[in-house]
Write a protein that holds these residues in place. Structure first.
Motif, PDB file in Angstrom:
ATOM      1  N   SER A 194      19.868  53.161  20.232  1.00 23.91           N
ATOM      2  CA  SER A 194      21.088  52.795  19.515  1.00 23.91           C
ATOM      3  C   SER A 194      22.231  52.673  20.496  1.00 23.91           C
ATOM      4  O   SER A 194      22.330  53.438  21.456  1.00 23.91           O
ATOM      5  N   PRO A 195      23.150  51.734  20.306  1.00 22.12           N
ATOM      6  CA  PRO A 195      24.277  51.585  21.210  1.00 22.12           C
ATOM      7  C   PRO A 195      25.196  52.781  21.149  1.00 22.12           C
ATOM      8  O   PRO A 195      25.317  53.439  20.133  1.00 22.12           O
ATOM      9  N   SER A 196      25.835  53.079  22.271  1.00 20.04           N
ATOM     10  CA  SER A 196      26.732  54.238  22.334  1.00 20.04           C
ATOM     11  C   SER A 196      28.098  53.863  21.817  1.00 20.04           C
ATOM     12  O   SER A 196      28.445  52.693  21.703  1.00 20.04           O
ATOM     13  N   PHE A 197      28.910  54.893  21.543  1.00 17.26           N
ATOM     14  CA  PHE A 197      30.246  54.672  20.993  1.00 17.26           C
ATOM     15  C   PHE A 197      31.251  55.488  21.784  1.00 17.26           C
ATOM     16  O   PHE A 197      31.032  56.668  22.050  1.00 17.26           O
ATOM     17  N   ASP A 198      32.313  54.869  22.171  1.00 21.55           N
ATOM     18  CA  ASP A 198      33.357  55.547  22.931  1.00 21.55           C
ATOM     19  C   ASP A 198      34.633  55.526  22.110  1.00 21.55           C
ATOM     20  O   ASP A 198      35.302  54.505  21.994  1.00 21.55           O
ATOM     21  N   LEU A 199      34.975  56.667  21.501  1.00 23.29           N
ATOM     22  CA  LEU A 199      36.135  56.743  20.622  1.00 23.29           C
ATOM     23  C   LEU A 199      37.427  56.474  21.377  1.00 23.29           C
ATOM     24  O   LEU A 199      38.428  56.068  20.794  1.00 23.29           O
ATOM     25  N   SER A 200      37.440  56.681  22.697  1.00 20.67           N
ATOM     26  CA  SER A 200      38.673  56.466  23.459  1.00 20.67           C
ATOM     27  C   SER A 200      39.127  55.020  23.386  1.00 20.67           C
ATOM     28  O   SER A 200      40.310  54.724  23.495  1.00 20.67           O
ATOM     29  N   ILE A 201      38.169  54.096  23.195  1.00 23.43           N
ATOM     30  CA  ILE A 201      38.543  52.682  23.076  1.00 23.43           C
ATOM     31  C   ILE A 201      39.420  52.486  21.860  1.00 23.43           C
ATOM     32  O   ILE A 201      40.454  51.815  21.905  1.00 23.43           O
ATOM     33  N   VAL A 202      39.006  53.098  20.738  1.00 21.85           N
ATOM     34  CA  VAL A 202      39.796  52.999  19.520  1.00 21.85           C
ATOM     35  C   VAL A 202      41.117  53.713  19.693  1.00 21.85           C
ATOM     36  O   VAL A 202      42.175  53.240  19.273  1.00 21.85           O
ATOM     37  N   GLY A 203      41.088  54.881  20.331  1.00 22.49           N
ATOM     38  CA  GLY A 203      42.318  55.638  20.547  1.00 22.49           C
ATOM     39  C   GLY A 203      43.328  54.855  21.350  1.00 22.49           C
ATOM     40  O   GLY A 203      44.514  54.833  21.017  1.00 22.49           O
ATOM     41  N   ARG A 204      42.864  54.206  22.412  1.00 23.23           N
ATOM     42  CA  ARG A 204      43.798  53.433  23.233  1.00 23.23           C
ATOM     43  C   ARG A 204      44.370  52.258  22.471  1.00 23.23           C
ATOM     44  O   ARG A 204      45.530  51.875  22.639  1.00 23.23           O
ATOM     45  N   SER A 205      43.550  51.668  21.594  1.00 28.70           N
ATOM     46  CA  SER A 205      44.034  50.529  20.821  1.00 28.70           C
ATOM     47  C   SER A 205      45.117  50.945  19.842  1.00 28.70           C
ATOM     48  O   SER A 205      45.904  50.130  19.397  1.00 28.70           O
ATOM     49  N   MET A 206      45.160  52.236  19.495  1.00 29.82           N
ATOM     50  CA  MET A 206      46.167  52.746  18.570  1.00 29.82           C
ATOM     51  C   MET A 206      47.355  53.337  19.297  1.00 29.82           C
ATOM     52  O   MET A 206      48.215  53.962  18.717  1.00 29.82           O
ATOM     53  N   CYS A 221      34.526  49.591  17.435  1.00 27.46           N
ATOM     54  CA  CYS A 221      34.713  49.345  18.868  1.00 27.46           C
ATOM     55  C   CYS A 221      34.554  47.868  19.208  1.00 27.46           C
ATOM     56  O   CYS A 221      35.342  47.322  19.980  1.00 27.46           O
ATOM     57  N   GLN A 222      33.543  47.250  18.624  1.00 31.13           N
ATOM     58  CA  GLN A 222      33.356  45.823  18.884  1.00 31.13           C
ATOM     59  C   GLN A 222      34.556  45.022  18.406  1.00 31.13           C
ATOM     60  O   GLN A 222      34.996  44.065  19.067  1.00 31.13           O
ATOM     61  N   TYR A 223      35.088  45.421  17.263  1.00 32.93           N
ATOM     62  CA  TYR A 223      36.274  44.740  16.723  1.00 32.93           C
ATOM     63  C   TYR A 223      37.452  44.843  17.683  1.00 32.93           C
ATOM     64  O   TYR A 223      38.153  43.860  17.949  1.00 32.93           O
ATOM     65  N   VAL A 224      37.652  46.044  18.237  1.00 30.76           N
ATOM     66  CA  VAL A 224      38.760  46.245  19.179  1.00 30.76           C
ATOM     67  C   VAL A 224      38.528  45.463  20.456  1.00 30.76           C
ATOM     68  O   VAL A 224      39.446  44.831  21.001  1.00 30.76           O
ATOM     69  N   ARG A 225      37.282  45.460  20.961  1.00 26.86           N
ATOM     70  CA  ARG A 225      36.964  44.743  22.197  1.00 26.86           C
ATOM     71  C   ARG A 225      37.209  43.243  22.061  1.00 26.86           C
ATOM     72  O   ARG A 225      37.566  42.567  23.025  1.00 26.86           O
ATOM     73  N   LYS A 226      37.016  42.730  20.836  1.00 27.30           N
ATOM     74  CA  LYS A 226      37.239  41.296  20.617  1.00 27.30           C
ATOM     75  C   LYS A 226      38.704  40.966  20.361  1.00 27.30           C
ATOM     76  O   LYS A 226      39.047  39.838  20.025  1.00 27.30           O
ATOM     77  N   GLY A 227      39.557  41.969  20.505  1.00 22.26           N
ATOM     78  CA  GLY A 227      40.986  41.739  20.391  1.00 22.26           C
ATOM     79  C   GLY A 227      41.532  41.823  18.987  1.00 22.26           C
ATOM     80  O   GLY A 227      42.703  41.527  18.744  1.00 22.26           O
ATOM     81  N   GLY A 228      40.716  42.244  18.039  1.00 24.02           N
ATOM     82  CA  GLY A 228      41.194  42.361  16.666  1.00 24.02           C
ATOM     83  C   GLY A 228      41.970  43.640  16.445  1.00 24.02           C
ATOM     84  O   GLY A 228      41.691  44.658  17.050  1.00 24.02           O
ATOM     85  N   TRP A 229      42.967  43.608  15.592  1.00 20.64           N
ATOM     86  CA  TRP A 229      43.686  44.819  15.178  1.00 20.64           C
ATOM     87  C   TRP A 229      44.779  44.511  14.169  1.00 20.64           C
ATOM     88  O   TRP A 229      45.558  45.374  13.820  1.00 20.64           O
ATOM     89  N   LYS A 230      44.878  43.298  13.704  1.00 15.99           N
ATOM     90  CA  LYS A 230      45.954  42.972  12.780  1.00 15.99           C
ATOM     91  C   LYS A 230      45.445  42.320  11.502  1.00 15.99           C
ATOM     92  O   LYS A 230      46.216  41.709  10.784  1.00 15.99           O
ATOM     93  N   ASP A 231      44.173  42.440  11.216  1.00 12.62           N
ATOM     94  CA  ASP A 231      43.594  41.827  10.016  1.00 12.62           C
ATOM     95  C   ASP A 231      43.596  42.854   8.888  1.00 12.62           C
ATOM     96  O   ASP A 231      42.921  43.883   8.973  1.00 12.62           O
ATOM     97  N   VAL A 232      44.329  42.575   7.812  1.00 17.88           N
ATOM     98  CA  VAL A 232      44.480  43.546   6.729  1.00 17.88           C
ATOM     99  C   VAL A 232      43.154  43.821   6.033  1.00 17.88           C
ATOM    100  O   VAL A 232      42.901  44.950   5.573  1.00 17.88           O
ATOM    101  N   VAL A 233      42.259  42.820   5.965  1.00 14.74           N
ATOM    102  CA  VAL A 233      40.971  43.012   5.312  1.00 14.74           C
ATOM    103  C   VAL A 233      40.106  43.975   6.112  1.00 14.74           C
ATOM    104  O   VAL A 233      39.533  44.934   5.574  1.00 14.74           O
ATOM    105  N   VAL A 234      40.024  43.743   7.416  1.00 16.77           N
ATOM    106  CA  VAL A 234      39.210  44.610   8.272  1.00 16.77           C
ATOM    107  C   VAL A 234      39.809  46.007   8.348  1.00 16.77           C
ATOM    108  O   VAL A 234      39.095  47.013   8.251  1.00 16.77           O
ATOM    109  N   GLU A 235      41.118  46.086   8.505  1.00 17.70           N
ATOM    110  CA  GLU A 235      41.760  47.395   8.613  1.00 17.70           C
ATOM    111  C   GLU A 235      41.610  48.192   7.319  1.00 17.70           C
ATOM    112  O   GLU A 235      41.412  49.408   7.352  1.00 17.70           O
ATOM    113  N   SER A 236      41.698  47.525   6.185  1.00 25.73           N
ATOM    114  CA  SER A 236      41.496  48.210   4.902  1.00 25.73           C
ATOM    115  C   SER A 236      40.065  48.734   4.798  1.00 25.73           C
ATOM    116  O   SER A 236      39.829  49.845   4.314  1.00 25.73           O
ATOM    117  N   ALA A 237      39.116  47.923   5.254  1.00 30.21           N
ATOM    118  CA  ALA A 237      37.716  48.362   5.241  1.00 30.21           C
ATOM    119  C   ALA A 237      37.509  49.554   6.158  1.00 30.21           C
ATOM    120  O   ALA A 237      36.736  50.476   5.836  1.00 30.21           O
TER     121      ALA A 237
END
Length: 335
Positions: free
Chosen positions: A319-331, A91-107
């Motif tokens: 612990s911080p909460s997680f909202d899967l919809s953020i990831v869903g919208r990014s996809m 979620c933090q990755y998506v919030r920071k505008g990331g989504w095209k890094d092959v290393v992060v996406e592979s991880a």
């Protein structure tokens, strides 16, 4: 040179690659001006040395994730099968505008697959614009480890058709898929293909997968012959231990006895060798021999070891909460 963050971060990296995590942490704690460069270097030290818990601990200590460290943190979550923390980092990755890094996406693909969310991992994989060999291996391995070996083999064939040359890890995943789906003929073919077509010398893990595959099919003698002809080190006890495990389900008591004795010779402190051999003797009515094995265990101080297991605990307070919809919208999916 004290105060030069580049030099000191390189020093961190040097200690980490030499396996001296303690000295690396001393250098990190002594830095006058710690920044994202040194922080990321320390994360890399922990991850390189398998201290994944320490990676997450350092993240909690700093509170904010730098864009260049996402891949390292996600790999740590993957190693721990910590899907909740992995989702939070995602979620933090998506919030920071990331989504095209092959290393992060592979991880991310690797992390979700190892945590059992293989369908979600495949959705990520399918939407990646750029894939490298690590990406393919992560997804093939994800299918294999989640009981979907046939899909893993199909993806391997797709990878080859796209011109990506497989490596040793690719074939570990493929052989694992064959083993856990009973695909004996496929396993033999891929094992031969690995050597003949790609010139990859089988290692211990490849032989382990093949021995496991043949053992599950109760082809014990073929597995033993393969192991005796192995060029990964004939006396490698971990591979013999796999064959020993296969013998527990077979009715060939002569072979089981021979394998158990070989394993006792290779690793005299491995308790299961004695237990299996004792059980073999009892199954065929050789009670005196079974008692002799038990006596040998006692003389050598070998004790049966209890099994262990672990699961990820529930979310802890604070612990911080997680909202899967953020990831869903990014996809491009509906929230």
């Amino acid at each position: 040179m004290r105060g030069n963050v580049v030099v000191e971060s390189s020093l961190l990296d040097m200690y980490g690659k030499c396996g001296d995590v303690g000295c690396a942490r001393v250098v990190f704690d002594g830095l006058e001006g710690r920044n994202w460069v040194s922080w990321t270097a320390m994360l890399g030290v922990y991850c390189h040395n398998g201290e994944s818990e320490s990676v997450l601990g350092l993240v909690r200590e700093w509170g904010v994730v730098d864009v260049y460290s996402f891949g390292t943190i996600i790999r740590a979550c993957s190693a721990l099968a910590a899907v909740r923390q992995g989702k939070e980092v995602h979620c933090q990755y998506v919030r920071k505008g990331g989504w095209k890094d092959v290393v992060v996406e592979s991880a991310l693909v690797d992390m979700y697959a190892k945590c059992g969310s293989v369908d979600f991992a495949y959705r990520l994989f399918s939407r990646m614009e750029v894939r490298n060999l690590i990406t393919w291996n992560s997804m093939i391995g994800g299918f294999a480890q989640n009981g979907r070996g046939q899909e893993g083999l199909e993806l391997f064939e797709e990878m080859v058709k796209e011109g990506v040359r497989p490596d040793g890890i690719s074939f570990v995943n493929v052989l694992f898929a064959c083993s856990h789906n009973g695909l004996v003929d496929h396993g033999r073919r891929y094992f031969d293909l690995m050597k003949r077509e790609y010139g990859i010398r089988p290692g211990v893990v490849h032989y382990t997968c093949m021995i496991d595959l043949l053992g599950r099919a109760e082809l014990i003698q073929e597995a033993e012959s393969l192991l005796e002809a192995a060029d990964c080190g004939y006396d490698h006890h971990s591979v013999w231990a796999v064959l020993l495990g296969a013998c527990t389900k077979c009715s060939d008591y002569i072979t089981a006895e021979r394998v158990a004795k070989k394993m006792i010779q290779l690793d005299p402190e491995f308790h299961l060798s004695y237990v299996l051999l004792s059980n073999v003797y009892r199954a065929v009515g050789r009670w005196n021999d079974a008692q002799e094995i038990r006596r040998l265990m006692e003389e050598r101080g070998v004790k049966k070891m209890p099994g262990t297991s672990w699961v990820e605990s529930e979310k802890q307070k604070g612990s911080p909460s997680f909202d899967l919809s953020i990831v869903g919208r990014s996809m491009g999916e509906a929230a």
